[in-house]
Write a protein that holds these residues in place. Structure first.
Motif, PDB file in Angstrom:
ATOM      1  N   GLU A 127       0.835  -1.207   0.000  1.00 39.55           N
ATOM      2  CA  GLU A 127       0.000   0.000   0.000  1.00 39.55           C
ATOM      3  C   GLU A 127       0.866   1.252   0.000  1.00 39.55           C
ATOM      4  O   GLU A 127       0.593   2.218  -0.702  1.00 39.55           O
ATOM      5  N   PHE A 128       1.905   1.219   0.793  1.00 43.11           N
ATOM      6  CA  PHE A 128       2.808   2.364   0.882  1.00 43.11           C
ATOM      7  C   PHE A 128       3.521   2.575  -0.459  1.00 43.11           C
ATOM      8  O   PHE A 128       3.706   3.705  -0.899  1.00 43.11           O
ATOM      9  N   LEU A 129       3.867   1.487  -1.094  1.00 42.58           N
ATOM     10  CA  LEU A 129       4.526   1.562  -2.407  1.00 42.58           C
ATOM     11  C   LEU A 129       3.581   2.220  -3.417  1.00 42.58           C
ATOM     12  O   LEU A 129       3.980   3.108  -4.177  1.00 42.58           O
ATOM     13  N   PHE A 130       2.324   1.801  -3.419  1.00 39.73           N
ATOM     14  CA  PHE A 130       1.343   2.387  -4.343  1.00 39.73           C
ATOM     15  C   PHE A 130       1.188   3.885  -4.090  1.00 39.73           C
ATOM     16  O   PHE A 130       1.074   4.674  -5.016  1.00 39.73           O
ATOM     17  N   GLU A 131       1.214   4.249  -2.802  1.00 43.50           N
ATOM     18  CA  GLU A 131       1.043   5.659  -2.456  1.00 43.50           C
ATOM     19  C   GLU A 131       2.222   6.497  -2.924  1.00 43.50           C
ATOM     20  O   GLU A 131       2.054   7.551  -3.519  1.00 43.50           O
ATOM     21  N   LYS A 132       3.406   5.998  -2.681  1.00 42.31           N
ATOM     22  CA  LYS A 132       4.632   6.751  -2.999  1.00 42.31           C
ATOM     23  C   LYS A 132       4.921   6.736  -4.497  1.00 42.31           C
ATOM     24  O   LYS A 132       5.476   7.680  -5.036  1.00 42.31           O
ATOM     25  N   PHE A 133       4.594   5.627  -5.116  1.00 38.16           N
ATOM     26  CA  PHE A 133       4.910   5.480  -6.540  1.00 38.16           C
ATOM     27  C   PHE A 133       3.666   5.020  -7.296  1.00 38.16           C
ATOM     28  O   PHE A 133       3.447   3.822  -7.464  1.00 38.16           O
ATOM     29  N   PRO A 134       2.834   5.983  -7.743  1.00 34.16           N
ATOM     30  CA  PRO A 134       1.634   5.588  -8.473  1.00 34.16           C
ATOM     31  C   PRO A 134       1.988   4.649  -9.632  1.00 34.16           C
ATOM     32  O   PRO A 134       1.234   3.728  -9.932  1.00 34.16           O
ATOM     33  N   ASN A 135       3.151   4.900 -10.243  1.00 32.14           N
ATOM     34  CA  ASN A 135       3.665   3.953 -11.233  1.00 32.14           C
ATOM     35  C   ASN A 135       4.650   3.046 -10.511  1.00 32.14           C
ATOM     36  O   ASN A 135       5.860   3.237 -10.593  1.00 32.14           O
ATOM     37  N   PHE A 136       4.137   2.073  -9.808  1.00 27.58           N
ATOM     38  CA  PHE A 136       5.030   1.394  -8.841  1.00 27.58           C
ATOM     39  C   PHE A 136       6.182   0.645  -9.486  1.00 27.58           C
ATOM     40  O   PHE A 136       7.193   0.395  -8.855  1.00 27.58           O
ATOM     41  N   GLU A 137       6.012   0.319 -10.787  1.00 24.10           N
ATOM     42  CA  GLU A 137       7.101  -0.389 -11.459  1.00 24.10           C
ATOM     43  C   GLU A 137       8.383   0.459 -11.547  1.00 24.10           C
ATOM     44  O   GLU A 137       9.465  -0.059 -11.747  1.00 24.10           O
ATOM     45  N   ASP A 138       8.198   1.793 -11.371  1.00 30.41           N
ATOM     46  CA  ASP A 138       9.373   2.679 -11.395  1.00 30.41           C
ATOM     47  C   ASP A 138      10.148   2.625 -10.086  1.00 30.41           C
ATOM     48  O   ASP A 138      11.228   3.193  -9.969  1.00 30.41           O
ATOM     49  N   ALA A 139       9.547   2.005  -9.106  1.00 28.35           N
ATOM     50  CA  ALA A 139      10.180   2.018  -7.789  1.00 28.35           C
ATOM     51  C   ALA A 139      11.355   1.057  -7.722  1.00 28.35           C
ATOM     52  O   ALA A 139      11.269  -0.022  -7.178  1.00 28.35           O
ATOM     53  N   THR A 140      12.449   1.486  -8.308  1.00 30.33           N
ATOM     54  CA  THR A 140      13.647   0.645  -8.285  1.00 30.33           C
ATOM     55  C   THR A 140      14.383   0.883  -6.970  1.00 30.33           C
ATOM     56  O   THR A 140      13.973   1.717  -6.168  1.00 30.33           O
ATOM     57  N   GLU A 141      15.458   0.176  -6.814  1.00 30.70           N
ATOM     58  CA  GLU A 141      16.241   0.312  -5.589  1.00 30.70           C
ATOM     59  C   GLU A 141      16.694   1.756  -5.387  1.00 30.70           C
ATOM     60  O   GLU A 141      16.601   2.308  -4.297  1.00 30.70           O
ATOM     61  N   THR A 142      17.161   2.376  -6.487  1.00 31.79           N
ATOM     62  CA  THR A 142      17.650   3.749  -6.358  1.00 31.79           C
ATOM     63  C   THR A 142      16.518   4.706  -6.007  1.00 31.79           C
ATOM     64  O   THR A 142      16.714   5.649  -5.251  1.00 31.79           O
TER      65      THR A 142
END
Ligand SMILES: NC(=[NH2+])NCCC[C@H](N)C(=O)O
Length: 645
Positions: free
Chosen positions: A240-255
């Motif tokens: 849920e937190f990932l979705f909130e922070k990154f609406p395009n969650f696939e962009d949420a890489t390590e960096t």
């Protein structure tokens, strides 16, 4: 998922870890015939292999010195007390000066046979008879009875020399133990996704890797399992937190995420503070467990980021693991619990479903009161899988001692279910390898200055940079190439961290101290690595081709210091066997440290001059054998040897 559950039938009375090594014998023909008959009975006969195959294997696999002597004494015991057929020879290395090994059966036997019309008059007479009935063997120079019946054995120097030389020409693998187990699981490291990989996981990684290496050396197929914590309710919150922070969650890489631990903390804060978020997080768990694509992908991504971080640590340590995380076993849980329920093992208790364990005041909860599964449900399914699907015979779990009770209950539940035999004296079995805490200088749990957790990568990097600085200080910057500096700094730095951990009995807490572990004096990896490099330089300085000497030269153990060193070398197989059987890497560390001390005594004795003496060839062979055994110890401890200093 599970169509049916096959329960394992425990093997019929396996024998002890006795004929353990391929260390080859030179016993005379008649004795070896007798020995073969008895050792066949002793061989681990629970598997369906034919006796014929076992006998051929045994022809070459006569075991460590201790095991070889045990076979000779077994023959003698049979003749000495024919009415006591089940007496096992008790052989130990001598600590005193009366011999190299001793047989300690006389006293125990005496208490068994006295009053039963025996012709013996007390334990010394029993000892005397054991000595007299011993088959002649090339191994033994002399035998004597001491005190209340100890039978002391002095090994023959020429047999000792020949055995060492044989190892040199055929390779150290011929000294590998041969435990009666084919396949083992070592469950180690096993950090939790998105949470800190802490020093406890570092200990588990280092200890587990060594145990796996010892078993692999012993020709056991080892499944090196990383049982990562990749399942559970915390993932709802993280997703849920990932979705909130990154609406395009696939962009949420390590960096993009940066530090996953910080991400975990913030999501937890959000979870605790906002009821609407909490509600969504709980829903997310349901959707993830229901297999909804978007949720599965988000979960996989979070796992992947953690994995990248773990791998940095494994890469530095040179440790190889195969991940089968908690999520892997999830589909197996319902079937396993159903089978346990059908066996009548699972009971209702305060809304939960539990297995009661004898001797434990709390039961093992396998289904929580909300119907969910937990750590124990997963471990029951994992154990079932390892026994039935992977067909492992020894399942070893390496975690801090805090989890001892958990594993004790899991193993007892498995015994109640008939998955494992009740006695641990045989393989099939499960073992928990517990370890103590890593402490800081303040005697408290090891932390960095700001009381944050220690990042393991930083810790290892610091060990390397400190050892690099030491090399530069010793002027190696001018002498060596950049590559040599780097690889030596790594070998010494990482080796020091590993050895400082492994040299202690694993159950004790130890204090993490860079200065101590990187000291080149005392019982440290640095001292041992340098000792090895020095032996290599002695051999180089001689200008002789040691490979050629192995076949052409002859090893003689003429001087007492040479003989002491030779005896210690010959004890390597039984030490690995002990370290492996009892899951105690410190036993191997003690051996290695003693080896380098005994070598120093030999080398610093002017009567044992190596290069330029008339015993040069023999002594070079002894140096080489020491270096070979030291390298094998390093290899088993996961430490990279260095060849020059
Ligand atoms: N099969 C097991 N339970 N293995 C050990 C898992 C260790 C656990 N993930 C921890 O960090 O404490």
């Amino acid at each position: 998922m599970l169509a049916s559950i096959t329960l394992l039938v425990p093997p019929a009375s396996p024998s002890p870890f006795l004929s353990f090594s391929r260390f080859s014998p030179s016993i005379s023909a008649s004795v070896s015939d007798l020995v073969r008959v008895t050792s066949r009975r002793l061989a681990w006969a629970s598997k369906t292999e034919s006796i014929a195959t076992m006998a051929t294997e045994e022809d070459e696999c006569m075991g460590s010195v201790k095991a070889q002597l045990a076979k000779l004494f077994e023959v003698s015991l049979k003749v000495t007390v024919p009415n006591e057929p089940d007496v096992e020879p008790l052989i130990a290395a001598c600590t005193g000066k009366f011999g190299d090994y001793q047989c300690n059966n006389a006293m125990g036997l005496w208490s068994k046979i006295k009053g039963k019309g025996t012709q013996f008059r007390g334990p010394p007479a029993v000892g005397e008879a054991i000595k007299n009935n011993l088959p002649t063997s090339e191994m033994i120079e002399s035998c004597s009875v001491a005190g209340p019946g100890f039978v002391n054995v002095v090994l023959s120097k020429s047999w000792m020399a020949k055995s060492i030389q044989k190892m040199l020409s055929e390779g150290i693998d011929t000294w590998a133990p041969m435990p009666p187990v084919k396949k083992a699981v070592v469950d180690f490291s096993s950090p939790n996704i998105a949470k800190e990989m802490h020093v406890g996981h570092l200990r588990s990684t280092i200890i587990g890797d060594t145990l796996a290496r010892m078993l692999e050396f012993s020709k056991v197929e080892v499944l090196r399992r990383n049982h990562v914590g990749d399942w559970g309710t915390q993932f709802g919150m993280l997703i849920e937190f990932l979705f909130e922070k990154f609406p395009n969650f696939e962009d949420a890489t390590e960096t993009a995420i940066g530090d996953l631990q910080a991400f975990y903390k913030s999501s937890k804060q959000r979870f605790d503070a906002d009821p609407a978020f909490k509600e969504r997080a709980q829903q997310a768990v349901v959707r993830l467990q229901g297999g909804e694509d978007k949720y599965r992908r988000a979960w996989a991504q979070i796992c992947e980021i953690s994995r990248t971080e773990f791998h940095k640590v494994y890469k530095r340590l040179g440790v190889h693991l195969e991940e089968k995380g908690e999520s892997f076993y999830n589909p197996y849980i319902p079937g396993v619990i159903e089978a346990l329920t059908n066996q009548g093992l699972v009971e209702e208790s305060q809304g939960a479903r539990v297995i009661f364990i004898e001797g434990s005041n709390i039961p093992l909860i396998v289904v929580k009161s909300d119907g969910g599964f937990n750590y124990a449900s997963t471990d029951m399914a994992a154990l079932w899988y390892r026994l039935n699907e992977e067909k492992a015979e020894w399942i070893i779990y390496v975690t801090d001692v805090g989890q001892q009770q958990h594993f004790d209950m899991v193993f007892k539940a498995a015994k109640r279910a008939g998955w494992l035999p009740h006695s641990d004296s045989s393989y099939l079995k499960a073992s928990h390898v517990g370890f103590g805490l890593v402490l800081g200088e303040d005697g408290k749990r090891f932390r960095t200055r700001n009381t944050e957790v220690v990042r393991l990568v930083d810790l290892l990097d610091e060990a390397k940079s400190r050892s690099k600085a030491a090399l530069i200080e010793r002027g190696k910057g001018e002498e060596w190439t950049e590559d040599e500096i780097e690889s030596t700094a790594e070998a010494v730095g990482y080796g020091a961290v590993k050895y400082a951990d492994l040299k202690n009995n694993r159950l004790t807490n130890y204090t993490f101290n860079f200065d101590q572990m990187l000291n080149d004096k005392g019982n440290t990896a640095v001292y041992l690595l340098y000792a090895h490099a020095r032996i290599c330089s002695i051999i180089r300085r001689s200008g002789k081709d040691v490979e050629e000497l192995k076949n052409k030269g002859t090893l003689v153990l003429g001087h007492k210091d040479e003989r002491d060193l030779g005896l210690h070398l010959l004890q390597f197989p039984e030490v690995v066997e002990e370290a492996c059987t009892n899951l105690l890497p410190n036993v191997l560390c003690d051996y290695l440290y003693n080896l380098s001390e005994i070598f120093s005594k030999f080398y610093s004795n002017p009567e044992c001059k190596v290069v330029g003496s008339d015993m040069e060839t023999s002594r070079l062979l002894l140096c080489e054998a020491t270096a070979v055994v030291m390298r094998k110890c390093f290899n088993l401890l996961g430490i990279t040897p260095i060849y020059k200093i």
